[in-house]
Design an enzyme around this catalytic site. Sequence first.
Site, PDB file in Angstrom:
ATOM      1  N   GLY A  52       0.926  -1.420   0.199  1.00 47.15           N
ATOM      2  CA  GLY A  52      -0.359  -0.066  -0.288  1.00 47.15           C
ATOM      3  C   GLY A  52       0.747   1.129   0.249  1.00 47.15           C
ATOM      4  O   GLY A  52       2.064   1.098  -0.271  1.00 47.15           O
ATOM      5  N   GLY A  53      -0.105   2.990  -0.232  1.00 45.54           N
ATOM      6  CA  GLY A  53       0.379   4.098  -0.228  1.00 45.54           C
ATOM      7  C   GLY A  53       1.699   3.816  -1.527  1.00 45.54           C
ATOM      8  O   GLY A  53       1.260   3.060  -2.360  1.00 45.54           O
ATOM      9  N   PHE A  87      11.181   7.190  -1.152  1.00 48.41           N
ATOM     10  CA  PHE A  87      12.335   6.250  -1.583  1.00 48.41           C
ATOM     11  C   PHE A  87      13.585   5.638  -0.168  1.00 48.41           C
ATOM     12  O   PHE A  87      12.656   5.849   0.864  1.00 48.41           O
ATOM     13  CB  PHE A  87      13.089   7.943  -1.850  1.00 48.41           C
ATOM     14  CG  PHE A  87      14.686   7.779  -1.379  1.00 48.41           C
ATOM     15  CD1 PHE A  87      15.669   7.303  -3.010  1.00 48.41           C
ATOM     16  CD2 PHE A  87      15.187   8.751  -0.621  1.00 48.41           C
ATOM     17  CE1 PHE A  87      16.386   7.543  -2.732  1.00 48.41           C
ATOM     18  CE2 PHE A  87      17.142   7.766  -0.061  1.00 48.41           C
ATOM     19  CZ  PHE A  87      17.418   7.299  -1.887  1.00 48.41           C
ATOM     20  N   ILE A  99       5.276   4.457   5.721  1.00 46.96           N
ATOM     21  CA  ILE A  99       4.582   3.254   6.153  1.00 46.96           C
ATOM     22  C   ILE A  99       4.024   2.715   5.049  1.00 46.96           C
ATOM     23  O   ILE A  99       3.756   3.705   4.703  1.00 46.96           O
ATOM     24  CB  ILE A  99       3.633   3.367   7.204  1.00 46.96           C
ATOM     25  CG1 ILE A  99       4.574   3.311   8.422  1.00 46.96           C
ATOM     26  CG2 ILE A  99       2.925   1.776   7.170  1.00 46.96           C
ATOM     27  CD1 ILE A  99       3.683   3.867   9.835  1.00 46.96           C
ATOM     28  N   GLY A 100       4.021   1.901   4.520  1.00 45.61           N
ATOM     29  CA  GLY A 100       3.746   1.335   3.232  1.00 45.61           C
ATOM     30  C   GLY A 100       3.873  -0.408   3.325  1.00 45.61           C
ATOM     31  O   GLY A 100       4.325  -1.294   3.965  1.00 45.61           O
ATOM     32  N   CYS A 137       5.314  10.181  -0.957  1.00 44.98           N
ATOM     33  CA  CYS A 137       3.999   9.236  -0.378  1.00 44.98           C
ATOM     34  C   CYS A 137       3.076  10.365  -0.905  1.00 44.98           C
ATOM     35  O   CYS A 137       1.517  10.248  -0.520  1.00 44.98           O
ATOM     36  CB  CYS A 137       3.887   9.880   0.876  1.00 44.98           C
ATOM     37  SG  CYS A 137       5.371   8.309   2.528  1.00 44.98           S
TER      38      CYS A 137
END
Length: 235
Positions: free
Chosen positions: A83-84, A88, A150-151, A180
């Site tokens: 997700g996300g 980098f 966060i992903g 993001c």
Amino acid sequence: MSGGGARRVLEAWKLGVVKYGDALKLQERLVAERKAGRVQDLVLSLQHPPTYTIGKRPTDHNLLVPESSLEGLGAELHRTERGGDITFHGPRQAVLYPILSLRDIGLGARRYVEGLEAAMVEVASMYGVKARPGGACTGVWVGDRKIGAIGVRISSGFTCHGLAFNIDPDLGYFKHIVPCGIANKEVTSLRREAAVELPPDEVIHDQLVQSLATTFRFSDVQVKDDSECAEMIYS
């Protein structure tokens, strides 16, 4: 963030610098092994060479330079199933990839993400930096400056991908993306925000792992280095 019960140990695999593609393949193997019950809950602690990654939503427009120019920047681009939005990864950024059974730790997806945010907030506070979860803007922020991303991917209740916490990366790489997918926001680092001298990066990696373990109510952390994990890493 979960109930009591039997003693639970989190394995921490300290892998140093790992190419993004190699780390992705390793996560895929470990998720399959975790689903089959052949490995326990664990977290990969590592850094990547300069790498841009895009999540499962098509957000190539947030890469602000031609893809063909990335080699000249010394960076790679990977498209993933997490997700996300675009982000980098690079040297002096702490990356944690938890491979966990959410059923075993008694959490849903939202509470899990909140736990990842809480771990980064706690570590920032150790150095006098007042960070906060981003709310609708997932991740961790110091004011309007993003310090942690966060992903995650969750498949049948098992996690992979995870968090990236900026210790002291080259922030110039973030100028080539809309980090993001959030325009007009800066990216920062622990080095930039802290008023105290930082310890070696490895110490901060370890603090993140310990904070993650505490947040998810693990009883202990069992550390393994890359030599102990070689069979799985290089198979």
